[in-house]
Design a protein around this motif. Sequence first.
Motif, PDB file in Angstrom:
ATOM      1  N   PHE A  69     -19.060  26.431 -75.892  1.00 44.76           N
ATOM      2  CA  PHE A  69     -20.116  25.381 -75.785  1.00 44.76           C
ATOM      3  C   PHE A  69     -19.635  24.178 -75.442  1.00 44.76           C
ATOM      4  O   PHE A  69     -20.291  23.228 -74.643  1.00 44.76           O
ATOM      5  CB  PHE A  69     -20.816  25.282 -77.243  1.00 44.76           C
ATOM      6  N   PHE A  70     -18.303  23.760 -75.822  1.00 44.09           N
ATOM      7  CA  PHE A  70     -17.871  22.296 -75.668  1.00 44.09           C
ATOM      8  C   PHE A  70     -17.429  22.245 -74.242  1.00 44.09           C
ATOM      9  O   PHE A  70     -17.468  21.288 -73.617  1.00 44.09           O
ATOM     10  CB  PHE A  70     -16.554  22.227 -76.547  1.00 44.09           C
ATOM     11  N   GLY A  71     -17.125  23.316 -73.717  1.00 49.08           N
ATOM     12  CA  GLY A  71     -16.745  23.132 -72.341  1.00 49.08           C
ATOM     13  C   GLY A  71     -17.848  22.900 -71.308  1.00 49.08           C
ATOM     14  O   GLY A  71     -17.549  22.219 -70.339  1.00 49.08           O
ATOM     15  N   ALA A  72     -18.916  23.198 -71.897  1.00 45.73           N
ATOM     16  CA  ALA A  72     -20.157  22.833 -71.058  1.00 45.73           C
ATOM     17  C   ALA A  72     -20.606  21.256 -70.937  1.00 45.73           C
ATOM     18  O   ALA A  72     -21.219  21.027 -69.952  1.00 45.73           O
ATOM     19  CB  ALA A  72     -21.372  23.514 -71.447  1.00 45.73           C
TER      20      ALA A  72
ATOM     21  N   ARG B 249     -30.983  18.208 -66.171  1.00 41.62           N
ATOM     22  CA  ARG B 249     -30.753  16.801 -66.723  1.00 41.62           C
ATOM     23  C   ARG B 249     -29.367  16.712 -67.361  1.00 41.62           C
ATOM     24  O   ARG B 249     -29.050  17.334 -68.274  1.00 41.62           O
ATOM     25  CB  ARG B 249     -32.103  16.642 -67.779  1.00 41.62           C
ATOM     26  N   PRO B 250     -28.678  15.537 -66.990  1.00 38.10           N
ATOM     27  CA  PRO B 250     -27.162  15.557 -67.360  1.00 38.10           C
ATOM     28  C   PRO B 250     -27.018  15.367 -68.754  1.00 38.10           C
ATOM     29  O   PRO B 250     -25.985  15.888 -69.282  1.00 38.10           O
ATOM     30  CB  PRO B 250     -26.693  14.250 -66.621  1.00 38.10           C
ATOM     31  N   MET B 251     -28.209  14.997 -69.433  1.00 41.23           N
ATOM     32  CA  MET B 251     -27.836  14.698 -71.085  1.00 41.23           C
ATOM     33  C   MET B 251     -28.245  16.071 -71.764  1.00 41.23           C
ATOM     34  O   MET B 251     -27.930  15.906 -72.996  1.00 41.23           O
ATOM     35  CB  MET B 251     -28.749  13.449 -71.413  1.00 41.23           C
ATOM     36  N   ILE B 252     -29.037  16.565 -71.107  1.00 38.91           N
ATOM     37  CA  ILE B 252     -29.688  17.735 -71.964  1.00 38.91           C
ATOM     38  C   ILE B 252     -29.128  19.328 -71.529  1.00 38.91           C
ATOM     39  O   ILE B 252     -28.725  20.147 -72.048  1.00 38.91           O
ATOM     40  CB  ILE B 252     -31.270  17.778 -72.081  1.00 38.91           C
TER      41      ILE B 252
ATOM     42  N   SER C   4     -16.710  27.464 -68.706  1.00 36.64           N
ATOM     43  CA  SER C   4     -17.970  27.249 -68.944  1.00 36.64           C
ATOM     44  C   SER C   4     -18.445  25.853 -68.301  1.00 36.64           C
ATOM     45  O   SER C   4     -19.645  25.653 -67.644  1.00 36.64           O
ATOM     46  CB  SER C   4     -17.943  26.737 -70.725  1.00 36.64           C
ATOM     47  N   TYR C   5     -17.601  24.957 -68.099  1.00 41.63           N
ATOM     48  CA  TYR C   5     -17.927  23.643 -67.334  1.00 41.63           C
ATOM     49  C   TYR C   5     -18.581  24.106 -65.852  1.00 41.63           C
ATOM     50  O   TYR C   5     -19.364  23.735 -65.480  1.00 41.63           O
ATOM     51  CB  TYR C   5     -16.822  22.700 -67.265  1.00 41.63           C
ATOM     52  N   ASN C   6     -17.489  24.965 -65.242  1.00 44.11           N
ATOM     53  CA  ASN C   6     -17.826  25.247 -63.845  1.00 44.11           C
ATOM     54  C   ASN C   6     -19.231  25.961 -63.592  1.00 44.11           C
ATOM     55  O   ASN C   6     -19.788  25.770 -62.828  1.00 44.11           O
ATOM     56  CB  ASN C   6     -16.625  26.367 -63.530  1.00 44.11           C
ATOM     57  N   LEU C   7     -19.641  26.799 -64.793  1.00 37.94           N
ATOM     58  CA  LEU C   7     -20.744  27.561 -64.645  1.00 37.94           C
ATOM     59  C   LEU C   7     -21.967  26.449 -64.752  1.00 37.94           C
ATOM     60  O   LEU C   7     -22.875  26.703 -64.189  1.00 37.94           O
ATOM     61  CB  LEU C   7     -21.002  28.502 -65.818  1.00 37.94           C
ATOM     62  N   GLN C   8     -21.961  25.795 -65.890  1.00 35.04           N
ATOM     63  CA  GLN C   8     -22.977  24.763 -65.896  1.00 35.04           C
ATOM     64  C   GLN C   8     -23.255  23.808 -64.793  1.00 35.04           C
ATOM     65  O   GLN C   8     -24.429  23.264 -64.511  1.00 35.04           O
ATOM     66  CB  GLN C   8     -22.918  24.135 -67.221  1.00 35.04           C
ATOM     67  N   SER C   9     -21.986  23.632 -63.844  1.00 40.08           N
ATOM     68  CA  SER C   9     -22.230  22.601 -62.903  1.00 40.08           C
ATOM     69  C   SER C   9     -22.839  23.261 -61.550  1.00 40.08           C
ATOM     70  O   SER C   9     -23.381  22.509 -61.004  1.00 40.08           O
ATOM     71  CB  SER C   9     -20.749  22.201 -62.446  1.00 40.08           C
ATOM     72  N   THR C  10     -23.051  24.426 -61.649  1.00 42.60           N
ATOM     73  CA  THR C  10     -23.903  25.281 -60.494  1.00 42.60           C
ATOM     74  C   THR C  10     -25.288  24.753 -60.839  1.00 42.60           C
ATOM     75  O   THR C  10     -26.106  24.910 -59.929  1.00 42.60           O
ATOM     76  CB  THR C  10     -23.619  26.779 -60.675  1.00 42.60           C
ATOM     77  N   PHE C  11     -25.835  24.470 -61.844  1.00 47.88           N
ATOM     78  CA  PHE C  11     -27.189  24.231 -62.013  1.00 47.88           C
ATOM     79  C   PHE C  11     -27.544  22.539 -61.728  1.00 47.88           C
ATOM     80  O   PHE C  11     -28.795  22.283 -61.638  1.00 47.88           O
ATOM     81  CB  PHE C  11     -27.504  24.201 -63.462  1.00 47.88           C
ATOM     82  N   GLU C  12     -26.534  21.721 -61.315  1.00 47.12           N
ATOM     83  CA  GLU C  12     -26.761  20.465 -61.134  1.00 47.12           C
ATOM     84  C   GLU C  12     -27.666  20.344 -59.668  1.00 47.12           C
ATOM     85  O   GLU C  12     -28.240  19.347 -59.629  1.00 47.12           O
ATOM     86  CB  GLU C  12     -25.310  19.822 -60.552  1.00 47.12           C
ATOM     87  N   THR C  13     -27.649  21.255 -58.997  1.00 38.88           N
ATOM     88  CA  THR C  13     -28.638  21.348 -57.675  1.00 38.88           C
ATOM     89  C   THR C  13     -30.145  21.465 -57.864  1.00 38.88           C
ATOM     90  O   THR C  13     -30.857  21.158 -56.995  1.00 38.88           O
ATOM     91  CB  THR C  13     -27.906  22.424 -56.561  1.00 38.88           C
TER      92      THR C  13
ATOM     93  N   ILE D 240     -27.303  25.105 -71.645  1.00 43.13           N
ATOM     94  CA  ILE D 240     -26.465  26.153 -70.625  1.00 43.13           C
ATOM     95  C   ILE D 240     -25.369  26.591 -71.661  1.00 43.13           C
ATOM     96  O   ILE D 240     -24.987  27.975 -71.938  1.00 43.13           O
ATOM     97  CB  ILE D 240     -26.184  25.767 -69.696  1.00 43.13           C
ATOM     98  N   GLY D 241     -24.714  25.688 -72.329  1.00 44.21           N
ATOM     99  CA  GLY D 241     -23.327  25.940 -72.999  1.00 44.21           C
ATOM    100  C   GLY D 241     -23.860  26.672 -74.429  1.00 44.21           C
ATOM    101  O   GLY D 241     -23.193  27.661 -74.698  1.00 44.21           O
ATOM    102  N   GLY D 242     -25.039  26.291 -74.765  1.00 47.63           N
ATOM    103  CA  GLY D 242     -25.497  27.040 -76.227  1.00 47.63           C
ATOM    104  C   GLY D 242     -25.840  28.532 -75.837  1.00 47.63           C
ATOM    105  O   GLY D 242     -25.289  29.490 -76.647  1.00 47.63           O
ATOM    106  N   ILE D 243     -26.542  28.478 -74.844  1.00 47.19           N
ATOM    107  CA  ILE D 243     -26.781  30.121 -74.478  1.00 47.19           C
ATOM    108  C   ILE D 243     -25.701  31.126 -74.169  1.00 47.19           C
ATOM    109  O   ILE D 243     -25.508  32.247 -74.679  1.00 47.19           O
ATOM    110  CB  ILE D 243     -27.887  30.236 -73.193  1.00 47.19           C
TER     111      ILE D 243
END
Length: 469
Positions: free
Chosen positions: A398-401, A177-180, A163-172, A185-188
């Motif tokens: 969710f928590f992984g994200a 927004r790091p706080m939101i 889950s963390y790895n997936l959300q990290s692809t959106f950083e680009t 993404i984790g919720g979806i």
Amino acid sequence: MIGQILDRIDSVMYYPILIIVMSIAGLYFTTLTRGVQIRLFPESIRLLREQPEDKKHVSSLQAMLVSTASRVGTGNIVGVSTAICLGGPGACFWMWVMCIVGASSAFVESTLAQIYKQKNAQGECYGGPAYYIEKALHAPVLAGAFCIFLIATYAVGFNLLCSYNLQSTFETYSFYRPMITPAIIGGILALLTGYCLLGGGRRIVRLTSVIVPIMGVAYVAISLIVILCHFSQIPSMLAAIFQDAFNFKAIFGGMAGSCLIYGIKRGLYSNEAGVGSAPNASASAKVSHPVKQGLVQTLSVYIDTLLLCTATALMCLSSGVERSEAVSGAPYVQNAISTVFGAAGPTFITIAMILFAFTTLLGNLYYVDNALIYLNHKKQPTKTFMRVFHVGCAAVVFFGAVIPMNAAWAAADITMGGMTLINLPACMLLGKRAIDALTDYERQRKQGINPVFRAKAIDLDEQELDFWK
């Protein structure tokens, strides 16, 4: 604070404990089997074409694809990137070594899973490390401990990281927004995972099972295009890999953060050779001899590391983009691919990660179901329990994200390390039975017959076995 504690446990577990256990086991199996993973590679390819007489049973190829689907995932992209950014380009070389040596461990564990597999009322096969630890070592408590580590690894550790790895692809992307964004993404992803686990989304699962192999081939093709577009960089890239791999002053000066340790960690996370996960799938195949499935499983390790992980490593290194802790993970890969494909490159990586992550999240729980059945006195848990458990699995996603990167990696490394430290010593204690089975298989092949397994051929009492009576 928790992240620091996990990091310390992670460091000690891999150096010196796991690096010694894995090296000894891999070299031990490679020596005693006379390099079966290399020597009988053509035979492994041939066996993929074999089909069971009854089409209802699982074939060698199908069982191999199940384990490959679990192996192939975000680790092939993000895991390799992280290893190179934090450990250096030499990590790529040590991943190759880990793959080739570890393939012998994959052969032994899958052969043992076949020898000690069970048969249900419908004639279907099942099994895994818990069963050969219980049946052959007569250690049901240790088998139960293995199942607990397996659940912790695949329902918690790996799914947190996925889950963390997936959300990290959106950083680009500019909207990140790091706080939101990670929470959204984790919720979806958690809702989608929970929906599929609770009985819905069968069409989604079928669709992704078709698309993911296509995406895997496309990913390798795209990587090859990037490498060829940077053709002039290939000599210096290869030089950097081998120079860094054998820079022993740097390695032993900071062992825990060296290319050697990162190569071993990320190689093990990606191909899972010796971890004890693939044998759960291997045991389901209907073959005439256990060695057949052991040989086929070595291919899964090669596909994962020598093909997909190498594609990521060479694409990133040949591109010449900056590597640092700040871009470790998906951003490094996205920066590399964008040198050729521009803005379309990061989008492709995001789509690939979504598909890989989703199938990995669901595929991981295939192994968890087997462990839950074993712990529940080998009976299917109640529907109520499974619903609650699956809701918990969705919460983990969710928590992984939203957790920090180092905590996600450390949690996955530690739980996987626990599995490996139970499974590999067990395989070493039982290794002679797998090697005797290999000798029996090769003897029959030399006689020009299709090998058929009989327990007495390797001095085993048929009463100790279930399927092969």
